[in-house]
Enzyme design. Structure first.
Site, PDB file in Angstrom:
ATOM      1  N   CYS A   1       3.353  -0.446   4.471  1.00  0.00           N
ATOM      2  CA  CYS A   1       3.664  -1.765   5.039  1.00  0.00           C
ATOM      3  C   CYS A   1       4.617  -2.566   4.141  1.00  0.00           C
ATOM      4  O   CYS A   1       5.779  -2.217   4.034  1.00  0.00           O
ATOM      5  CB  CYS A   1       2.364  -2.520   5.338  1.00  0.00           C
ATOM      6  SG  CYS A   1       2.642  -3.961   6.381  1.00  0.00           S
TER       7      CYS A   1
ATOM      8  N   HIS B   1      -0.829   1.102   8.725  1.00  0.00           N
ATOM      9  CA  HIS B   1      -1.879   1.116   7.704  1.00  0.00           C
ATOM     10  C   HIS B   1      -2.800   2.331   7.869  1.00  0.00           C
ATOM     11  O   HIS B   1      -3.714   2.300   8.688  1.00  0.00           O
ATOM     12  CB  HIS B   1      -2.717  -0.171   7.802  1.00  0.00           C
ATOM     13  CG  HIS B   1      -1.982  -1.373   7.331  1.00  0.00           C
ATOM     14  ND1 HIS B   1      -2.011  -1.804   6.028  1.00  0.00           N
ATOM     15  CD2 HIS B   1      -1.159  -2.218   7.989  1.00  0.00           C
ATOM     16  CE1 HIS B   1      -1.249  -2.872   5.898  1.00  0.00           C
ATOM     17  NE2 HIS B   1      -0.716  -3.153   7.078  1.00  0.00           N
TER      18      HIS B   1
ATOM     19  N   GLU C   1      -5.117   3.270   5.998  1.00  0.00           N
ATOM     20  CA  GLU C   1      -6.444   3.011   5.432  1.00  0.00           C
ATOM     21  C   GLU C   1      -7.413   2.395   6.445  1.00  0.00           C
ATOM     22  O   GLU C   1      -8.625   2.407   6.242  1.00  0.00           O
ATOM     23  CB  GLU C   1      -6.322   2.100   4.197  1.00  0.00           C
ATOM     24  CG  GLU C   1      -5.855   0.667   4.445  1.00  0.00           C
ATOM     25  CD  GLU C   1      -4.338   0.503   4.534  1.00  0.00           C
ATOM     26  OE1 GLU C   1      -3.634   1.507   4.757  1.00  0.00           O
ATOM     27  OE2 GLU C   1      -3.860  -0.636   4.398  1.00  0.00           O
TER      28      GLU C   1
END
Ligand code: XMP
Length: 511
Positions: free
Chosen positions: A80, A168, A170
């Protein structure tokens, strides 16, 4: 020492800790450091991940660290803001996006690459959360993947193991995010997946032995998961040189002091149980303000612990169950000081035990890892799965002043509620539960008698870290049964209510 595997540079994203947890789930050790405070040994890390950020690379307070010893020299994954950062400062272009780029999107691949090759299909769902977009790739950038709204969703730098991704990985909504991290860390950076609870125990035991030697260590047990796991690992390392103190402040759950103490003894810990209930009750006499209560309880604990620690001759270390989220320095992205400023104690004025050297065996691991480490050392499942319980205990669940009778009432109510949750198979579905004794009486009727007795509130919440929480939709039947049981069995209570407030705006505790 842990191997220096993965360095995560934090630019202040709310998701940075999630990156670390995903990496750890791959059995790979990683550390989070602020973007502008590289650790001394940073060149020893085998791979680097740049986090997202609430900032813009185009803004005034642009976060711009010198990565010349990393970029092109280590495998680098920029997430990002990280990906925008690489673009903006290396010949690309970042601009505000025209459309809102928040939420789910689906990847389409432009070029085959190891980052996606294994286990990630075209159309894989990813999570976007950004307001700038990469208009032009950095110098030597090769486009790897796009989504409907984001053309430059993933890129690689030619001739380097440097990758930028706008989404993202994660976040759970990125369905194959963990696979992507695995492809980057294992396939591309060739980091070994050797970080397991057992390996953590082995290396930590060795580290403690080296650090502490034959010195004596004192540790305060609370009955909670962190202090228990810390004690067991220290016990493994230094045995009887670990002196554990378990204080009964009189504000624990019903029978908790006796049962947990017996459990500790059964685990072979060198533990002393100190019943200081009366001392705490005395210190709390007449206090109604929540913060004053916390202070009074905290001070009484320090006095008791100090008295006990003095009775151990030649103790030189204080062990604490500190865990990683308490240690990670938070990044200030608004131009303020770059890290949280820790308060500096006036050492002269501290109780003696606080002048001891500190050993914190769990300081580099997350809560879920503490549980896994505990399980790998054979700690009872029930103990490891216990709900969090506040240090001041029932003291902050008795609204207003605290008396022995109120503690008795609340202990009984709490026991009915908690045992009921366990019997109904609901305990493990709830993050935290407890009861509050309210400072009001209400009118009731029992038989032909009018009663005027206490009101209790039950609270059960779902949460991951206590920062935010939702009330749990407990079955009506369960609530009905529990309410009847409390009113029938606990003398002094004639009304039960259930708390249906979320945090925020409410908090979990009532005080
Ligand atoms: P709140 O009430 O702030 O609680 O939503 C969030 C979490 O923190 C616990 N808590 C405390 N823990 N000392 C503690 O050790 C305290 O003074 C304290 N106050 C709240 C609470 O139980 C919940 O898990």
């Amino acid at each position: 020492m842990q191997e220096h595997n993965v360095l995560i540079l934090d630019f202040g994203s709310q998701y940075t800790q999630l990156i670390a947890r995903r990496v750890r789930e791959l059995n790979i050790y990683c550390e989070i450091h602020p973007y502008n405070k590289l650790p001394e040994n940073y060149t020893n890390f085998k791979a680097v991940i740049l986090s997202g950020s609430p900032n813009s690379v185009r803004g005034e307070n642009v976060l711009h660290p010198d990565l010349s010893d990393i970029r092109g020299k280590k495998p680098l994954l920029a997430v990002c803001y990280g990906a925008q950062y690489l673009a903006h400062f290396s010949g690309g272009e970042v601009a505000p996006s025209n459309t809102r780029e928040y939420g789910r999107a689906n990847l389409s691949f432009v070029k085959n690459n190891e980052l996606f090759l294994d286990g990630i299909e075209a159309g894989s769902q990813v999570w976007m959360s950004h307001s700038d977009t990469i208009k032009a790739l950095p110098e030597n950038g090769i486009l790897l993947a796009s989504t409907t709204d984001v053309i430059n969703a993933a890129y690689k730098i030619e001739g380097e193991e440097t990758y930028g991704i706008q989404f993202h990985p994660e976040v759970y909504h990125s369905t194959d995010g963990k696979k992507l991290l695995e492809n980057f860390l294992v396939k591309i950076a060739q980091v070994a997946q050797t970080w397991t609870p057992d390996s953590f125990v082995d290396s930590t035991v060795a580290e403690i032995r080296e650090k502490v030697g034959s010195d004596k260590v004192v540790l305060g047990l609370s009955g909670g998961v962190d202090s228990t796991v810390a004690a067991v690992i220290l016990n493994k390392a230094i045995g009887k040189n670990l002196y554990c103190i378990f204080v009964n402040n009189g504000l624990l759950r019903k029978n908790e002091f006796e049962s947990v103490l017996a459990q500790y003894e059964g685990m072979g810990l060198n533990v002393k149980g100190v019943d200081a209930s009366k001392r705490f009750l005395k210190a709390l006499e007449g206090i109604t303000d929540p913060e004053q209560k916390r202070k009074a309880i905290g001070n009484a604990f320090i006095e008791v612990f100090d008295d006990e620690a003095h009775q151990i001759t030649d103790v030189t270390w204080l062990a604490q169950g500190t865990i990683y989220p308490d240690v990670i320095e938070s990044v200030s992205v608004n131009g303020g000081p770059s890290a949280t400023i820790k308060s500096h104690h006036n050492v002269g004025g501290l109780p003696d035990f606080m002048k001891l050297k500190i050993v914190e065996p769990l300081r580099m691991i997350f809560k879920d890892e503490v549980r896994r480490v505990g399980a790998s050392m054979g700690i009872d499942k029930e103990l490891l799965g216990r709900h969090p319980f506040p240090g001041p205990g029932l003291g902050i669940r008795i609204l207003g002043d605290i008396t022995a009778e109120k503690v008795r009432i609340l202990q009984e109510v709490d026991a009915v509620f908690i045992n009921g949750l366990k019997e109904a198979g609901l305990y493990d579905k709830v993050w935290q539960a407890g009861a509050m004794l309210l400072p009001v009486n209400s009118v009731g009727v029992m038989g032909d008698e009018r009663t005027y007795e206490k009101v209790v509130a039950l609270r059960a919440v779902e949460s991951t870290d206590g920062m935010t929480a939702d009330w749990v939709n407990l079955p009506y039947e369960f609530l009905q049964k529990t309410s009847n049981k409390i009113i029938n069995q606990v003398k002094g209570v004639n009304r039960v209510v259930y708390d249906i407030s979320s945090k925020p705006p409410a908090t979990i505790e009532w005080e």
